[in-house]
Write a protein that holds these residues in place. Structure first.
Motif, short mmCIF file in Angstrom:
data_model
loop_
_atom_site.label_atom_id
_atom_site.label_comp_id
_atom_site.label_asym_id
_atom_site.label_seq_id
_atom_site.Cartn_x
_atom_site.Cartn_y
_atom_site.Cartn_z
N ALA A 1 0.83 -1.21 0.00
CA ALA A 1 0.00 0.00 0.00
C ALA A 1 0.87 1.26 0.00
O ALA A 1 0.57 2.22 -0.71
N LEU A 2 1.96 1.24 0.75
CA LEU A 2 2.87 2.38 0.81
C LEU A 2 3.54 2.61 -0.55
O LEU A 2 3.58 3.74 -1.05
N LEU A 3 4.07 1.55 -1.16
CA LEU A 3 4.75 1.68 -2.45
C LEU A 3 3.82 2.23 -3.53
O LEU A 3 4.23 3.01 -4.38
N LEU A 4 2.54 1.84 -3.47
CA LEU A 4 1.58 2.28 -4.48
C LEU A 4 0.73 3.47 -4.02
O LEU A 4 -0.20 3.86 -4.72
N ALA A 5 1.06 4.02 -2.86
CA ALA A 5 0.34 5.18 -2.32
C ALA A 5 -1.17 4.92 -2.27
O ALA A 5 -1.97 5.74 -2.70
N LEU A 6 -1.55 3.76 -1.73
CA LEU A 6 -2.96 3.41 -1.56
C LEU A 6 -3.34 3.65 -0.10
O LEU A 6 -2.69 3.12 0.81
N ASN B 1 5.75 -7.88 -8.71
CA ASN B 1 6.94 -8.71 -8.85
C ASN B 1 7.23 -9.07 -10.30
O ASN B 1 8.40 -9.18 -10.68
N MET B 2 6.20 -9.25 -11.11
CA MET B 2 6.43 -9.49 -12.54
C MET B 2 7.11 -8.29 -13.19
O MET B 2 8.06 -8.45 -13.95
N VAL B 3 6.61 -7.10 -12.89
CA VAL B 3 7.21 -5.89 -13.43
C VAL B 3 8.63 -5.74 -12.90
O VAL B 3 9.56 -5.41 -13.65
N ALA B 4 8.83 -6.02 -11.62
CA ALA B 4 10.16 -5.93 -11.03
C ALA B 4 11.14 -6.88 -11.72
O ALA B 4 12.32 -6.55 -11.90
N GLU B 5 10.66 -8.03 -12.11
CA GLU B 5 11.53 -8.99 -12.80
C GLU B 5 12.02 -8.41 -14.13
O GLU B 5 13.18 -8.58 -14.51
N ILE B 6 11.15 -7.70 -14.82
CA ILE B 6 11.55 -7.04 -16.08
C ILE B 6 12.62 -5.99 -15.80
O ILE B 6 13.55 -5.83 -16.58
N PHE B 7 12.53 -5.32 -14.65
CA PHE B 7 13.50 -4.29 -14.27
C PHE B 7 14.62 -4.86 -13.38
O PHE B 7 15.22 -4.11 -12.61
N GLN B 8 14.89 -6.14 -13.48
CA GLN B 8 15.94 -6.81 -12.71
C GLN B 8 15.85 -6.55 -11.21
O GLN B 8 16.85 -6.38 -10.52
N GLY B 9 14.62 -6.49 -10.69
CA GLY B 9 14.41 -6.34 -9.25
C GLY B 9 14.56 -4.93 -8.72
O GLY B 9 14.54 -4.72 -7.51
N ASP B 10 14.68 -3.94 -9.61
CA ASP B 10 14.87 -2.55 -9.19
C ASP B 10 13.55 -1.97 -8.70
O ASP B 10 12.64 -1.69 -9.48
N GLU B 11 13.45 -1.78 -7.39
CA GLU B 11 12.22 -1.29 -6.77
C GLU B 11 11.86 0.11 -7.25
O GLU B 11 10.69 0.40 -7.53
N THR B 12 12.84 0.99 -7.35
CA THR B 12 12.58 2.38 -7.76
C THR B 12 11.99 2.43 -9.16
O THR B 12 11.00 3.12 -9.40
N ARG B 13 12.58 1.69 -10.09
CA ARG B 13 12.07 1.68 -11.46
C ARG B 13 10.69 1.02 -11.53
O ARG B 13 9.83 1.45 -12.30
N THR B 14 10.47 -0.01 -10.74
CA THR B 14 9.17 -0.69 -10.71
C THR B 14 8.08 0.25 -10.23
O THR B 14 7.03 0.38 -10.86
N VAL B 15 8.32 0.92 -9.13
CA VAL B 15 7.33 1.86 -8.57
C VAL B 15 7.10 3.01 -9.55
O VAL B 15 5.95 3.43 -9.77
N ALA B 16 8.16 3.50 -10.18
CA ALA B 16 8.02 4.58 -11.16
C ALA B 16 7.15 4.12 -12.33
O ALA B 16 6.31 4.88 -12.82
N PHE C 1 4.74 1.93 -12.22
CA PHE C 1 3.35 1.88 -11.75
C PHE C 1 2.74 3.27 -11.66
O PHE C 1 1.53 3.42 -11.78
N LYS C 2 3.55 4.30 -11.47
CA LYS C 2 3.02 5.65 -11.30
C LYS C 2 3.01 6.47 -12.58
O LYS C 2 2.37 7.52 -12.64
#
Length: 134
Positions: free
Chosen positions: A31-36, A74-89, A91-92
């Motif tokens: 919820a925090l990562l996605l600002a829900l 996690n699927m999106v993160a796998e495309i970004f080699q586990g990079d949390e910052t890029r994954t959250v970006a 999604f936003k």
């Protein structure tokens, strides 16, 4: 017996973002990562605002929904080699392939089924490209 091809996305992606699964699911972090906020979670999962709980007291319908979102993340993160910052970006960011909505907005308006389909297609293409380059 039907066997999945090498290009099939896994049924449950690796937990690249360390969001947890089952009773270890970190719903608060998701919820925090996605600002829900609590109102978003209530509206999206059809759970009364007063019943929105994170942790062991989380209603089963909410837990299932959040696990689905975690799997997509996690699927999106796998495309970004586990990079949390890029994954959250990702999604936003507004996406023209989603009608200029961000994946975050798709989740907030209850369109996670369409988003899941989009991510699965992107993941399949990513795997296919990665395999064909070897």
């Amino acid at each position: 017996m039907v066997r999945p091809t090498d290009h099939s996305p896994p049924a449950v992606p690796p937990d690249a973002l360390h969001l947890g699964r089952g009773h270890l699911l970190d719903a608060g972090r998701i919820a925090l990562l996605l600002a829900l906020n609590q109102d978003d979670l209530s509206r999206i999962t059809n759970v009364a605002t007063t019943s929105v709980k994170i942790g062991d007291a989380m209603p089963p319908a909410m837990r299932e929904w959040i696990e689905d979102i975690a799997n997509m993340m996690n699927m999106v993160a796998e495309i970004f080699q586990g990079d949390e910052t890029r994954t959250v970006a990702w999604f936003k960011a507004q996406n023209p392939q989603l009608g200029d909505f961000s994946p975050h907005d798709m989740i907030r308006i209850g369109r996670q089924d369409r988003l899941r389909h989009f991510i699965l297609n992107a993941f399949s293409e990513h795997i296919g490209t990665r395999v064909s380059l070897r």
